[in-house]
Design a protein around this motif. Structure first.
Motif, PDB file in Angstrom:
ATOM      1  N   LYS A  56      -6.132  18.069  -9.447  1.00 37.83           N
ATOM      2  CA  LYS A  56      -5.943  18.771  -8.418  1.00 37.83           C
ATOM      3  C   LYS A  56      -4.400  19.441  -9.156  1.00 37.83           C
ATOM      4  CE  LYS A  56      -6.055  19.346  -4.541  1.00 37.83           C
ATOM      5  NZ  LYS A  56      -6.741  20.137  -3.747  1.00 37.83           N
ATOM      6  N   THR A  57      -4.050  20.079  -8.775  1.00 38.25           N
ATOM      7  CA  THR A  57      -2.783  20.987  -9.869  1.00 38.25           C
ATOM      8  C   THR A  57      -1.701  20.570  -8.054  1.00 38.25           C
ATOM      9  OG1 THR A  57      -3.983  22.149 -10.582  1.00 38.25           O
ATOM     10  CG2 THR A  57      -1.367  22.821  -9.184  1.00 38.25           C
ATOM     11  N   ILE A  80       8.754  27.387  -4.725  1.00 43.23           N
ATOM     12  CA  ILE A  80       7.227  26.868  -4.274  1.00 43.23           C
ATOM     13  C   ILE A  80       5.946  27.070  -4.555  1.00 43.23           C
ATOM     14  CG2 ILE A  80       5.718  24.443  -3.995  1.00 43.23           C
ATOM     15  CD1 ILE A  80       8.528  23.457  -3.788  1.00 43.23           C
ATOM     16  N   PHE A 133      10.642  22.044  -9.342  1.00 38.50           N
ATOM     17  CA  PHE A 133       9.798  21.872  -9.650  1.00 38.50           C
ATOM     18  C   PHE A 133       9.268  21.491 -10.073  1.00 38.50           C
ATOM     19  CE2 PHE A 133       8.473  26.172  -8.056  1.00 38.50           C
ATOM     20  CZ  PHE A 133       7.883  26.312  -8.530  1.00 38.50           C
ATOM     21  N   GLY A 191       3.915  26.955 -16.564  1.00 41.20           N
ATOM     22  CA  GLY A 191       3.814  26.537 -17.805  1.00 41.20           C
ATOM     23  C   GLY A 191       4.489  28.171 -18.209  1.00 41.20           C
ATOM     24  N   VAL A 192       4.046  29.390 -18.232  1.00 35.20           N
ATOM     25  CA  VAL A 192       4.964  29.914 -18.446  1.00 35.20           C
ATOM     26  C   VAL A 192       5.635  31.129 -17.983  1.00 35.20           C
ATOM     27  CG1 VAL A 192       3.843  32.233 -19.959  1.00 35.20           C
ATOM     28  CG2 VAL A 192       3.046  30.194 -20.212  1.00 35.20           C
ATOM     29  N   PRO A 233       9.128  19.736  -5.432  1.00 36.20           N
ATOM     30  CA  PRO A 233       9.555  19.227  -5.361  1.00 36.20           C
ATOM     31  C   PRO A 233      11.360  18.819  -6.131  1.00 36.20           C
ATOM     32  CG  PRO A 233       9.555  19.588  -3.285  1.00 36.20           C
ATOM     33  CD  PRO A 233       7.999  18.961  -4.112  1.00 36.20           C
ATOM     34  N   ASP A 241      10.095  28.800 -17.032  1.00 38.41           N
ATOM     35  CA  ASP A 241       8.371  27.740 -17.750  1.00 38.41           C
ATOM     36  C   ASP A 241       9.375  26.317 -17.992  1.00 38.41           C
ATOM     37  OD1 ASP A 241       7.718  28.488 -14.655  1.00 38.41           O
ATOM     38  OD2 ASP A 241       6.260  28.324 -14.964  1.00 38.41           O
ATOM     39  N   TYR A 242       9.279  25.606 -18.323  1.00 39.64           N
ATOM     40  CA  TYR A 242       9.653  24.296 -19.492  1.00 39.64           C
ATOM     41  C   TYR A 242       8.274  23.660 -19.778  1.00 39.64           C
ATOM     42  CZ  TYR A 242      14.003  25.687 -20.402  1.00 39.64           C
ATOM     43  OH  TYR A 242      15.282  26.600 -21.456  1.00 39.64           O
ATOM     44  N   VAL A 243       7.244  22.907 -20.768  1.00 39.91           N
ATOM     45  CA  VAL A 243       6.886  22.276 -20.709  1.00 39.91           C
ATOM     46  C   VAL A 243       7.627  21.301 -21.356  1.00 39.91           C
ATOM     47  CG1 VAL A 243       3.976  22.087 -20.993  1.00 39.91           C
ATOM     48  CG2 VAL A 243       4.787  23.994 -20.637  1.00 39.91           C
ATOM     49  N   ILE A 293       2.163  19.682  -7.100  1.00 34.95           N
ATOM     50  CA  ILE A 293       3.587  21.188  -7.429  1.00 34.95           C
ATOM     51  C   ILE A 293       4.664  19.511  -6.618  1.00 34.95           C
ATOM     52  CG2 ILE A 293       4.915  22.696  -6.523  1.00 34.95           C
ATOM     53  CD1 ILE A 293       2.641  24.301  -7.343  1.00 34.95           C
ATOM     54  N   THR A 311      16.002  21.766 -12.033  1.00 35.17           N
ATOM     55  CA  THR A 311      14.863  22.084 -12.454  1.00 35.17           C
ATOM     56  C   THR A 311      14.308  22.607 -10.603  1.00 35.17           C
ATOM     57  OG1 THR A 311      14.519  21.019 -13.535  1.00 35.17           O
ATOM     58  CG2 THR A 311      12.849  20.528 -12.241  1.00 35.17           C
ATOM     59  N   VAL A 364       4.775  20.466 -15.868  1.00 39.24           N
ATOM     60  CA  VAL A 364       5.493  21.984 -16.064  1.00 39.24           C
ATOM     61  C   VAL A 364       6.785  22.128 -14.726  1.00 39.24           C
ATOM     62  CG1 VAL A 364       5.967  24.554 -15.961  1.00 39.24           C
ATOM     63  CG2 VAL A 364       3.613  23.628 -16.694  1.00 39.24           C
ATOM     64  N   GLU A 365       8.373  22.260 -15.284  1.00 41.81           N
ATOM     65  CA  GLU A 365       9.703  22.199 -14.575  1.00 41.81           C
ATOM     66  C   GLU A 365       9.438  23.988 -14.855  1.00 41.81           C
ATOM     67  OE1 GLU A 365      12.856  19.250 -15.432  1.00 41.81           O
ATOM     68  OE2 GLU A 365      11.344  18.991 -17.011  1.00 41.81           O
ATOM     69  N   ARG A 366       9.535  24.156 -13.178  1.00 46.20           N
ATOM     70  CA  ARG A 366      10.424  25.466 -13.069  1.00 46.20           C
ATOM     71  C   ARG A 366      12.276  25.129 -13.064  1.00 46.20           C
ATOM     72  NH1 ARG A 366       6.709  29.823 -10.549  1.00 46.20           N
ATOM     73  NH2 ARG A 366       5.893  29.780 -12.658  1.00 46.20           N
ATOM     74  N   VAL A 399       5.099  20.303 -12.045  1.00 40.96           N
ATOM     75  CA  VAL A 399       3.611  21.512 -11.616  1.00 40.96           C
ATOM     76  C   VAL A 399       3.172  20.323 -12.627  1.00 40.96           C
ATOM     77  CG1 VAL A 399       2.222  22.606 -11.456  1.00 40.96           C
ATOM     78  CG2 VAL A 399       4.022  23.489 -11.173  1.00 40.96           C
TER      79      VAL A 399
END
Lengths: 336, 287, 279
Positions: free
Chosen positions: A75-76, C10, A67, C56-57, A80, A242-244, A78, A65, A250-252, A69
């Motif tokens: 607020k969004t 990021i 980072f 998410g996507v 790491p 991306d994974y939710v 992020i 992973t 969310v994980e990138r 989100v």
């Protein structure tokens, strides 16, 4: 006189280090030896012969992973992923040290990959010199050798019932502070002989071999799995998705990917610049023998022989280098 | 081995190429370790000198016939490989006119890996098929077949005896090691989709992450897509770099299909696999 | 010792100010970077691209359709073709997206001063060309004649159609429209772009042709330009390649010894002809 550590003291030292740090070393599971976090030092394969997978597993794992989100107060945010503890990567061979140095080239090139850079900063490399070479080894042809300490923080050479200890880096010295070292006059054994492959001049002839029918013939038997790339200490292609997870976090995620996959270069709409198997197979070797030297300054191969060992259809990089040289030599003298 | 099968193959391959009956002969040559074998594609009579055949010729070559479909090709095929050729013929992936089957009377092959020739393969001990079921040219003298061993494969029986939770734990442990190189798919003669479900991104069926869920998804669906189609060549398991017992997945499903439909895949080129047929009056005891 | 490095993976967060339907499957996204300092730093030139995330996507690369000096919104035109673009299309104004960039090289407009410029865009390929046109029109006296050839599958698929009249009314500027198939209201040209290039007889003299569009269109436009006498160095295009990082690291867009994300996406045809691997 040389610094020396007994086998028992080596394990005791590692055990002590594990209290504060993560220790990753060759571990065998179901017949497969890989670098993985150690639970107890007795599990470490002390003579790994060359692990089936390379130490890139540690710095550039199969999946990680980058980072997350999440939402907090509208607020969004992020965040790491960072590394909690310092680590020791133990039991890598000198060629694997070179592998780490090669992996540094793309990942530390500016702008550096932060997660990779952090792992490199916080990890100390403790290598084992090779007692024996294997038929598929050709490290000396790529500038390393079985006793090469160049890319390691500590190198251990097995001798006299223990290990001769070498360290030139500050990181290595610091780590060794807690080791029970003695002065010994045990003689450094002779390094094992290693088979050679004609690598010299390869970069210069490579462009002239690009369109040779050789690649098409070679691709006849390649099954285009990704194994050669996955076990390679210098192959670094990846995919990001991306994974939710739970709570909508969310994980990138970054995962290994290889240029052998048909979808690797396919863009939305279906166009791909590399539609044939031969073009994809050739890409792997041109990336190593021409593009990496031109872009990053070094051939992308350590001579570890893992790809030779793992390939189910004997696509042998040594044979490819030799053949490229032969074809290149013909081109050079103007023969058709 | 009393006959030199390699010599017979060399001579026949030479004849086929010299007479231009085929454009390519697909067989085996010695690998660079000097011990094991690798596939050889011979296009000229001269190249046929490199052909060998012995217990190291483990690779199933049928999949390579899909490299092209318009070129007449002769293939050196063990009985299990002939079954794979049959599968591809059944499923209309190959044109029978373009394939010349050099069926080998198979003495069984060895466990081979780089620089190592090991003991005879387990699957060969249990194999009831030593004579190729179909061929255009027979390599070797036919041998009497052993009685097929009835009953459940002991490994399959072991899995079946587990509780669902135990079975899940067992497979999770196995699939956890998967690095998703897809070598199993690439080597499998039955896996030839233009775009595999695992590579599709819109929609995405399986993520790229090496996680238990994604790994499980890949490995089980791979198995299901081969139910009633697997010719038990063992290539998936042979090429797996992390030693996942993939044939156990296949064997269990083969057993199920065998019980339900009395069908063994790939035994002849004309009978379609059960899941490629539909009969209105069929009752499977489900639903 | 926490690493002070910011991961180049990021993205910056940005608020979607507006999403405007350009065609049935293309939307223009006007995004405002949340952080003011980032907004100031986010400078780019025509031809450069950025990744936009639908969290998410995933994220995808898009040519920047705005000009940095003109406003504070970063604009991309998004055609609905995959999962990421579909997710972006679903977003309402106010939504938070990720923006990473700018990446890549740009059209060397400084070098083109004093030259006649021919811009040839097909479909969504107009997106990275729009800032080129704007920059030229905003500095009109620096350039010679401007010819813009725009084509699409149908009249409804013409991207930025509302801006054509404004472009065409500028001095020494002509806009040539064409569609593959017309409709009841279409009174204009029905022809393929290469045919228009031939028909209007573009002159290669002191000219540069900038092309962007689907690979098949580019291929046939090149044939026509060559026939008209354009030399390879007078033709510039942008290459589209699979990309995941934009940093020259993931190796997806590696073609020959070039990385499209760093060495490109803008290449002249003589550069492309020199590639080891054909694109």
């Amino acid at each position: 006189m040389a610094k020396f550590i007994s086998k028992t003291d080596l394990l005791a030292w590692l055990e002590g280090l594990m209290k504060e740090r993560t220790l990753a070393a060759p571990i065998k599971e179901e017949g497969v030896t890989r670098f993985a976090p150690v639970k107890k030092v007795a599990d470490i394969v002390m003579d790994p012969g060359a692990t089936d997978f390379s130490p890139k597993d540690w710095f550039f794992p199969p999946s990680e992973t980058l980072f997350t989100v999440s939402k907090a107060d509208g607020k969004t945010v992020i965040t790491p992923r960072t590394m909690e503890k310092e680590a020791i990567l133990f039991g890598l061979h000198p060629c694997d040290g070179l592998g780490v140095a090669l992996m540094d080239l793309p990942f530390l090139a500016e702008p550096a990959d932060a997660s990779y850079a952090e792992k490199r900063e916080k990890t100390t490399l403790v290598g084992l010199a090779c007692r024996q070479s294997r038929p598929e080894c050709f490290c000396t042809s790529l500038g390393s050798n079985p006793f090469d300490a160049t890319y390691l923080d500590v190198l251990l050479i097995e001798a006299g019932g223990g290990y001769i200890v070498q360290s030139k880096t500050e990181k290595g010295q610091k780590l060794l502070a807690s080791a029970k070292l003695t002065e010994s006059n045990v003689e450094t054994p002779a390094p094992p002989a290693v088979n050679t492959v004609p690598v010299e001049g390869l970069v210069a002839i490579a462009p002239h071999v690009f369109n040779d029918a050789f690649w098409t013939r070679l691709a006849d038997r390649c099954i285009h799995c990704n194994m050669c790339a996955f076990v390679c200490p210098a192959c670094y292609c990846f995919d990001i998705r991306d994974y939710v997870g739970k709570g909508g976090v969310v994980e990138r995620v970054r995962s290994w990917e290889s240029c052998q996959a048909a979808g690797f270069t396919k863009i939305a709409g279906g166009y791909t610049p590399r539609p044939t198997k031969a073009a994809r197979l050739r890409q792997r070797f041109y990336h190593k023998f021409l593009y990496m030297p031109k872009q990053l300054g070094s051939i992308g191969c350590t001579g570890c022989g893992r790809c030779v060992r793992v390939c189910p259809v004997n696509i042998d990089i040594r044979e490819i280098i030799t053949t490229m040289q032969k074809i290149g030599a013909k081109v050079a003298v103007g023969a058709p | 081995m009393t006959m030199d099968l390699g010599q017979i193959i060399k001579e026949k391959a030479h004849e086929l190429l010299a007479s231009k009956k085929v454009e390519c002969v697909l067989g085996y040559e010695r690998a660079t370790d000097g011990k094991t074998a690798r596939p050889l594609f011979a296009y000229t009579p001269e190249e046929t000198e490199r052909f060998i055949f012995d217990e190291t010729c483990v690779h199933g070559l049928a999949k390579f016939l899909l490299n092209w479909k318009d070129k007449s090709t002769a293939i050196v095929a063990k009985p299990c490989d002939v079954r794979s050729v049959n599968l591809l013929l059944q499923e209309k992936q190959l044109n029978r006119d373009k394939v010349f089957i050099m069926g080998v009377v198979c003495p069984g092959v060895a466990e081979c890996s780089w620089d190592r020739v090991g003991p005879p393969q387990q699957r060969c001990n249990a194999c009831p098929q030593h004579n190729p079921p179909v061929y255009d040219f027979l390599v070797g003298e036919p041998v009497p077949e052993k009685e097929p061993q009835n009953g459940v494969d002991p490994e399959v029986a072991r899995i079946k005896a587990m509780t669902a939770a135990e079975r899940r734990a067992f497979w999770n442990q196995q699939f956890d090691r998967c690095v998703r190189c897809y070598a199993c798919r690439q080597a499998c003669p039955g896996c030839y989709c233009t775009e595999c479900f695992v590579d599709q991104v819109d929609p995405t069926w399986v993520g790229i992450r090496h996680s238990p869920a994604d790994n499980h998804m890949w490995n089980t669906v791979r198995g299901f897509h081969l139910a009633g189609r697997c010719t038990q060549c063992g290539e998936c398991q042979r090429v797996c770099p992390v030693n996942i017992p993939l044939m156990l997945v296949n064997d269990e499903l083969t057993q199920e299909v065998g019980d339900k439909f009395a069908f063994q895949p790939g035994m002849d080129p004309s009978t379609l696999p059960p899941f490629a047929t539909f009969k209105k009056d069929e009752h499977l005891g489900i639903g | 010792m926490p690493s002070a490095r910011r991961s180049p993976f990021i993205p910056h967060t940005a608020r979607l100010k507006e999403s405007i339907d350009l065609t049935p499957d293309v939307k223009l996204f006007r995004m405002e970077l949340e952080d003011e300092a980032v907004r100031k730093e986010f400078q780019y030139k025509p031809g450069q691209f950025a990744f936009v995330s639908a969290f998410g996507v995933g994220e995808s690369p898009f040519g920047l359709a705005s000009v940095a000096y003109q406003n504070d919104a970063v604009e991309v035109a998004v055609r609905r073709v995959g999962t990421v673009t579909a997710a972006l299309h679903e977003l309402e104004p106010g939504a938070i997206v990720g923006v990473r960039g700018p990446f890549g090289n740009y059209f060397p407009l400084e070098e083109y001063k004093g030259k006649n410029i021919c811009i040839i865009g097909g479909g969504i390929g107009m997106a990275p060309l729009r800032p080129v046109i704007r920059t030229i029109l905003d500095n009109r006296s620096n350039y010679g004649k401007l010819t813009v050839v725009i084509g699409s599958r149908s009249p409804a698929d013409l991207v930025f159609a509302s801006e054509y009249e404004g472009w065409g009314s500028q001095p020494d500027t002509r806009v040539e429209l064409t569609v593959d198939r017309g409709d009841a209201n279409w009174k204009g040209r029905v022809a393929l772009i290469p045919a228009v290039v031939k028909e209007i007889h573009l002159s290669p003299e002191n000219s540069v042709a900038i092309i962007c569009g689907p690979p098949i269109m580019i291929r046939f436009v090149l044939v026509e330009l060559k026939a008209l006498g354009f030399a390879p160095h007078q033709i510039v295009t942008t290459l589209e390649a699979k990309m995941k990082c934009g940093l020259g690291k993931c190796a997806r867009c590696n073609v020959g010894d070039k990385y499209v994300c760093q060495d490109g996406p803008v290449f002249s045809m003589d550069q492309i002809a020199g590639f080891l691997e054909q694109f």
